[in-house]
Design a protein around this motif. Structure first.
Motif, PDB file in Angstrom:
ATOM      1  N   MET A   1       0.823  -1.199   0.000  1.00  0.00           N
ATOM      2  CA  MET A   1       0.000   0.000   0.000  1.00  0.00           C
ATOM      3  C   MET A   1       0.867   1.262   0.000  1.00  0.00           C
ATOM      4  O   MET A   1       0.636   2.173  -0.763  1.00  0.00           O
ATOM      5  N   LEU A   5       1.297   4.117  -3.064  1.00  0.00           N
ATOM      6  CA  LEU A   5       0.989   5.541  -2.920  1.00  0.00           C
ATOM      7  C   LEU A   5       2.186   6.425  -3.263  1.00  0.00           C
ATOM      8  O   LEU A   5       2.022   7.538  -3.740  1.00  0.00           O
ATOM      9  N   PHE A   8       2.760   7.637  -6.895  1.00  0.00           N
ATOM     10  CA  PHE A   8       1.952   8.765  -7.336  1.00  0.00           C
ATOM     11  C   PHE A   8       2.778  10.040  -7.584  1.00  0.00           C
ATOM     12  O   PHE A   8       2.614  10.677  -8.634  1.00  0.00           O
ATOM     13  N   ILE A  68       1.389  13.307   0.583  1.00  0.00           N
ATOM     14  CA  ILE A  68       1.081  11.895   0.845  1.00  0.00           C
ATOM     15  C   ILE A  68       1.736  11.440   2.143  1.00  0.00           C
ATOM     16  O   ILE A  68       1.109  10.789   2.983  1.00  0.00           O
ATOM     17  N   PHE A  72      -1.361  10.946   4.545  1.00  0.00           N
ATOM     18  CA  PHE A  72      -1.724   9.533   4.511  1.00  0.00           C
ATOM     19  C   PHE A  72      -0.993   8.728   5.577  1.00  0.00           C
ATOM     20  O   PHE A  72      -1.547   7.815   6.166  1.00  0.00           O
TER      21      PHE A  72
END
Length: 141
Positions: A1, A5, A8, A68, A72
């Motif tokens: 995961m 990310l 990106f 991010i 995140f």
């Protein structure tokens, strides 16, 4: 995961550069921001200032990486170093824009460019990035 990310920001940098550079080339040629290709015998006009697009793509990639990482993952690790690097990059980009705007005949001299690059290193020196020791060949540390 996490690694998915983090791809990106790389994709943002790549896509911004890929999509905006052709537009930049057309507009700069139309508005006369062009020069002679010095690597060809023919008098071919090429677009100038494309480094602005590359720097913009890189900065957008850095900012999306920071977003991010912060929002995140909730991490603030290395943010100071990242922003110091981005500041140094923008200072170097300004030097390149000034040098490119002045043209290859009247551009900044070699000594001036080197001196200005020392100013670009100041943000990294302020935060103490890198090693503070160095070795000289044949003399040691």
């Amino acid at each position: 995961m996490a690694s998915a990310l983090l791809i990106f920001p790389i994709a943002i940098s790549f896509l911004v550069t890929l999509l905006v550079l052709p537009i930049w080339i057309r507009k700069s040629l139309r508005f006369g921001f062009s020069g002679r290709d010095m690597n060809k015998y023919q008098d071919i006009k090429v677009s100038e200032g494309g480094g602005i697009v590359a720097v913009a793509g890189f900065i957008l990639g850095i900012l999306s990486y920071v977003a991010i990482k912060r929002f995140f993952f909730g991490s603030e690790d290395n943010l100071i170093e990242i922003f110091a690097l981005a500041t140094s990059l923008l200072i170097l980009a300004m030097i390149g824009i000034i040098d490119g705007s002045l043209g290859w005949k009247m551009g900044l001299g070699k000594k001036t460019r080197i001196a200005l690059c020392f100013f670009a290193a100041i943000p990294l020196m302020v935060i103490g990035a890198g090693q503070s020791t160095f070795s000289l060949p044949l003399l040691g540390e």
